[in-house]
Scaffold this active site. Structure first.
Site, PDB file in Angstrom:
ATOM      1  N   ARG A 358       0.831  -1.211   0.000  1.00 48.10           N
ATOM      2  CA  ARG A 358       0.000   0.000   0.000  1.00 48.10           C
ATOM      3  C   ARG A 358       0.859   1.252   0.000  1.00 48.10           C
ATOM      4  NH1 ARG A 358      -1.132  -0.818   6.158  1.00 48.10           N
ATOM      5  NH2 ARG A 358      -2.998  -1.994   5.645  1.00 48.10           N
ATOM      6  N   ASP A 359       1.996   1.198   0.706  1.00 46.37           N
ATOM      7  CA  ASP A 359       2.886   2.365   0.751  1.00 46.37           C
ATOM      8  C   ASP A 359       3.388   2.717  -0.639  1.00 46.37           C
ATOM      9  OD1 ASP A 359       2.653   2.320   3.528  1.00 46.37           O
ATOM     10  OD2 ASP A 359       4.435   1.073   3.781  1.00 46.37           O
ATOM     11  N   ASP A 483      -3.444  -0.125  10.902  1.00 45.17           N
ATOM     12  CA  ASP A 483      -3.059  -1.444  11.417  1.00 45.17           C
ATOM     13  C   ASP A 483      -3.309  -1.589  12.913  1.00 45.17           C
ATOM     14  OD1 ASP A 483      -2.143  -2.285   8.916  1.00 45.17           O
ATOM     15  OD2 ASP A 483      -0.174  -1.387   9.230  1.00 45.17           O
ATOM     16  N   LYS A 627       0.429   8.718  18.135  1.00 46.42           N
ATOM     17  CA  LYS A 627       0.227   7.961  16.891  1.00 46.42           C
ATOM     18  C   LYS A 627      -1.257   7.762  16.576  1.00 46.42           C
ATOM     19  CE  LYS A 627       3.102   4.661  15.625  1.00 46.42           C
ATOM     20  NZ  LYS A 627       3.944   5.072  14.487  1.00 46.42           N
ATOM     21  N   GLU A 628      -1.662   6.486  16.326  1.00 47.03           N
ATOM     22  CA  GLU A 628      -3.046   6.240  15.911  1.00 47.03           C
ATOM     23  C   GLU A 628      -4.070   6.471  17.014  1.00 47.03           C
ATOM     24  OE1 GLU A 628      -0.695   3.551  13.014  1.00 47.03           O
ATOM     25  OE2 GLU A 628      -0.483   4.255  15.077  1.00 47.03           O
ATOM     26  N   HIS A 635      -0.430  11.874   7.339  1.00 46.87           N
ATOM     27  CA  HIS A 635      -0.907  11.252   6.105  1.00 46.87           C
ATOM     28  C   HIS A 635      -2.399  11.525   5.931  1.00 46.87           C
ATOM     29  CE1 HIS A 635      -0.807   7.194   3.653  1.00 46.87           C
ATOM     30  NE2 HIS A 635      -1.392   8.149   2.982  1.00 46.87           N
ATOM     31  N   GLN A 681       5.505  11.365   9.900  1.00 48.60           N
ATOM     32  CA  GLN A 681       4.360  10.461   9.973  1.00 48.60           C
ATOM     33  C   GLN A 681       3.280  11.006  10.884  1.00 48.60           C
ATOM     34  OE1 GLN A 681       4.336   7.014  12.607  1.00 48.60           O
ATOM     35  NE2 GLN A 681       4.088   5.684  10.808  1.00 48.60           N
TER      36      GLN A 681
END
Length: 795
Positions: A358-359, A483, A627-628, A635, A681
């Site tokens: 995907r990247d 993820d 992060k998530e 992104h 990121q």
């Protein structure tokens, strides 16, 4: 605090204070031989692979940071004082040691002055070569003769495999064998078949000593800041067998007042005395390349290569930070992500060695206009990483990939979004080149069989059709884009469903353009079916859900006390065209109300603190705001910019763009901490005590998608099969902007004016003085040097 500035004319970032908050690095070389260098000459190099072709060693997350590296020590033999050509590793006081570092495109130059001796160390890898220069220029600025000793120092890996080198010491420390050949050093290691030798040599001065045993050079309980050999002014001539080795060559020179001297150190792959695997010997390299004149020629070639690649799109807007980024560093970063995916940095030690599916598909998007031929080669490679079922192999290793013979992942190990990025990137390539016949190119699948490129795209859609959940949405499988959330293999991803809907529309359009009406109708019917399911079960009243678990629970609902709204599904509801006009405005307004911060948009809100009975949340390992888990995932911010542009909200799109724009932080770099010339990121979210600090720079999908967002949507210049679209969505305060862009072998000038202070509204274009309705400049009307003029009007 400001640590440096942009020099746009030289295409350099100039670091005036080397004590930056974190390591500020640069990338060197090509996919043949590459490297990383920090503002203090720390870093490493590798041949072909950062994971399994390691040459210079790097100890990640070490103290001090970014060491070891490419070091040159300078010793005043009159009093024994010594320093390094870069501020570190010796680290002389900055009130006595003047430092200036120029990171350029493919090179870095370290200027310093200490005790009347000026030095300039230039580090780069010549284009197409498998060796690197560490070039030193010394100048005596005093009125007396100076007698100096110069020592190189590079700590080389004991094993080509980074992990074996750093962890398996009972093995790796017994594989080293060094030798010396007429002033050149030779390292032999057969731990990776086909990779056997490295050489190190010097030109411009006589070798007066050498050291190859690291511990003898440094001395017991000493560091690179104070090597014993440099302190004593002499090397012992050790030939390392086992333990750890280093590349040290010593020379002694005299400099009269005002005199300058060039000394070149070269490190390369292969043998010093004989050719290897198509590479010349080190001795041949030294003879051909070991002069200041040849070095200058090779450095110019590196600079010119990047000028050619970057001049394919240049802009001039009222936002100088945008200009610095788009014209130089942002474009350069997109090429680095294209080259190295996510595997070569100071964050990734080498474990992600290869091309993430995907990247890579997304990384191709931003470089197609610049290197269409190379981008097509990469596209072909990644298409052959798709299995016959339509899913993607998570990681492709170019140097060992065997299409037709790869093992397909187990069904529950596929990522649901991997191959759904293909329609976007393939369409962009076709529209950029105008080569519709590319879709007829036949390529093998990873495991078995083959299909045309259009067939690969159809099979990507079919894979999703074969993995629908009980609500008719696309299953999340092992993971979708995120993820760190798991809703069960058979749970449904609203994000992937939007991506699927978008892919159906693109494949239908491409099929129509090819005259394949049956294929177009098939894709349109799939789109209509999934759209009905989305509208039936994914709208939560003010925004769209993120996912529905296999047990029926939801994520991203106002009913959820944590993670009640997620960014991605709102942006992609708009980008895909699945949201109604009212839903699009409402969900993006919710994004602004709930997720917008001064440093960017949060990925979700509120962050998760507790487990969920229906959704597995691996992101709980991250504290809130990291992060998530409620961090600012940059992104995703780029997609919100595109969505706002599609809605005609130029002010808000630019506001979101500047919130995480690296150059915006140049004068207060201590806030963001990482390099102010590249995207990262993520940035710590508002519930993190590190709010505003950014992490994981350089190799990130942020680079590609933000480049697309600013060039194709804010500036509005994007390719179509029929020609070039000019349809900006910009701040009302911008009176005008200009773009120079290559398109299908032609250099096109674009001038957009905004006399009425609007955000959107191109009704027609003037192409070389001729008026045409709409925002499409037909390809047949464009010639080299054409001028496209556009004016934003209210009606």
């Amino acid at each position: 605090m400001r640590f440096g500035h942009f020099d746009d004319d030289a295409r350099e970032y100039v670091i005036t204070s080397p004590d930056t908050p974190r390591s500020w690095i640069n990338y060197l070389g090509s996919q043949l031989y590459g490297g990383i260098v920090s503002q203090n000459a720390g870093g490493y190099s590798f041949y072909r692979s950062g994971g399994t072709g390691r040459i210079l060693r790097m100890r990640f997350n070490g103290v001090p940071i970014d060491q070891p590296g490419r070091y040159i020590y300078i010793r005043d033999d009159a009093d024994g004082d010594f320093w390094s050509a870069s501020w570190q590793p010796v680290g002389k006081p900055l009130d006595a040691y003047r430092s200036l570092v120029r990171h350029g495109l493919g090179y870095s130059i370290f200027e310093a002055e200490y005790k009347g001796v000026r030095s300039e160390q230039t580090v780069f890898i010549p284009d197409g070569q498998a060796f690197e220069y560490w070039a030193l220029k010394l100048e005596n600025r005093t009125k007396r003769r100076r007698v100096l000793s110069v020592f190189s120092y590079g700590e080389l890996a004991n094993n080509w495999d980074w992990k074996q080198d750093l962890e398996n010491l009972q093995y790796s420390q017994y594989t080293v064998q060094m030798s010396e050949h007429e002033g050149m050093l030779r390292w032999r290691n057969a731990t990776n078949p086909g990779f056997e030798e490295v050489w190190f040599g010097m030109a411009g001065a006589a070798v007066t000593g050498f050291e190859t045993d690291r511990d003898l050079f440094l001395g017991p309980y000493r560091t690179q800041a104070n090597p014993l050999a440099v302190k004593n002014g002499r090397c012992s001539g050790s030939l390392a067998v086992g333990d750890n080795w280093c590349a040290v060559l010593q020379t002694s020179i005299q400099l009269e007042p005002g005199e300058t001297r060039d000394i070149l150190f070269l490190l390369g792959m292969g043998s010093p005395v004989e050719s290897w695997n198509g590479l010349p010997s080190g001795r041949e390299i030294l003879k051909e390349f070991g002069s200041p004149e040849r070095l200058a020629k090779e450095l110019d070639a590196v600079r010119n290569q990047w000028v050619r690649r970057l001049e394919t799109l240049q802009v001039k807007t009222p936002d100088p930070d945008l200009n610095s980024m788009v014209n130089v560093w942002h474009a350069y970063q997109t090429h680095m992500t294209f080259n190295w995916s996510r595997g070569v940095s100071l964050v990734e030690a080498g474990g992600r060695d290869g091309l993430g599916y995907r990247d890579t598909v997304q990384d191709i998007l931003a470089v197609t206009h610049s290197i269409p031929g190379i981008a097509e080669e990469r596209m072909n490679l990644i298409l052959t990483g798709q299995t016959a079922s339509g899913g993607g192999c998570p990681l492709i290793k170019p140097w060992s990939h065997r299409p037709g013979f790869e093992k397909a992942p187990a069904d529950d190990r596929y990522r649901s979004d991997d191959t759904l990025w293909l329609p976007i990137t393939v369409a962009n390539h076709v529209y950029e080149t105008g080569n519709l016949s590319y879709l007829e190119t036949v390529l093998p699948y990873a495991d078995r069989g083959e299909a045309s490129v259009l067939g690969h795209l159809k099979q990507a859609l079919q894979f999703s059709v074969d993995h629908r959940g009980r609500n008719g949405l696309i299953q999340g499988l092992h993971a979708d884009w995120n993820d760190c959330i798991k809703f069960g293999t058979t749970g449904e991803s609203v994000f992937t469903s939007f991506l699927f809907f978008h892919g159906c529309r693109i494949v239908a359009k491409l099929s129509r353009q090819m005259g394949r009406d049956a294929d177009a109708q098939w894709a349109e019917e799939l789109a209509e079916d999934i759209l009905g399911n989305i509208q039936e079960c994914a709208w939560d009243g003010e925004w769209f859900l993120r996912a529905i678990s296999a047990t029926g629970g939801s994520l991203g609902s106002k009913k959820n006390p944590e993670g009640s709204i997620y960014l991605n599904t709102q942006s992609w509801a708009v980008m895909s065209g699945a949201a109604t006009g009212e839903q699009a405005e409402r969900c993006m307004e919710s994004v602004h109300d709930r997720l917008a911060t001064e440093h960017g948009l949060l990925l979700c809100d509120p962050p998760h603190r507790n487990s969920d009975p229906h959704i597995q949340l691996p992101l709980l390992v991250y504290p809130p705001g990291h992060k998530e888990n409620g961090g600012i995932f940059c992104h995703s911010n780029s997609w919100a910019i595109v969505a706002e542009c599609m809605l005609g909200h130029g002010e808000r799109a630019h506001e979101y763009y500047r919130a995480f724009l690296p150059a915006r932080y140049n004068d207060n770099a201590e806030v963001r901490q990482v390099e102010p010339y590249v995207y990262c990121q993520f940035t710590h979210g508002r519930e993190s005590p590190r709010f505003g600090q950014s992490r994981n720079p350089w190799l990130t999908g942020t680079a590609s998608w933000t480049y697309v967002a600013v060039t194709q949507w804010i500036l509005g210049v994007r390719p179509a099969l029929e020609g070039l679209i000019v349809d900006p969505c910009m701040p009302s305060s911008w009176p005008e902007f200009q773009v120079l862009r290559d398109f299908r072998g032609k250099r096109i000038k674009i001038h957009v004016r905004n006399p009425d202070g609007l955000e959107k509204g191109v009704r027609g274009l003037r192409i070389d003085g001729k008026w045409t309705e709409g925002c499409l400049a037909p390809a047949q009307s464009l010639k080299d040097g054409s001028l496209i003029e556009a004016v934003l009007t209210d009606g």
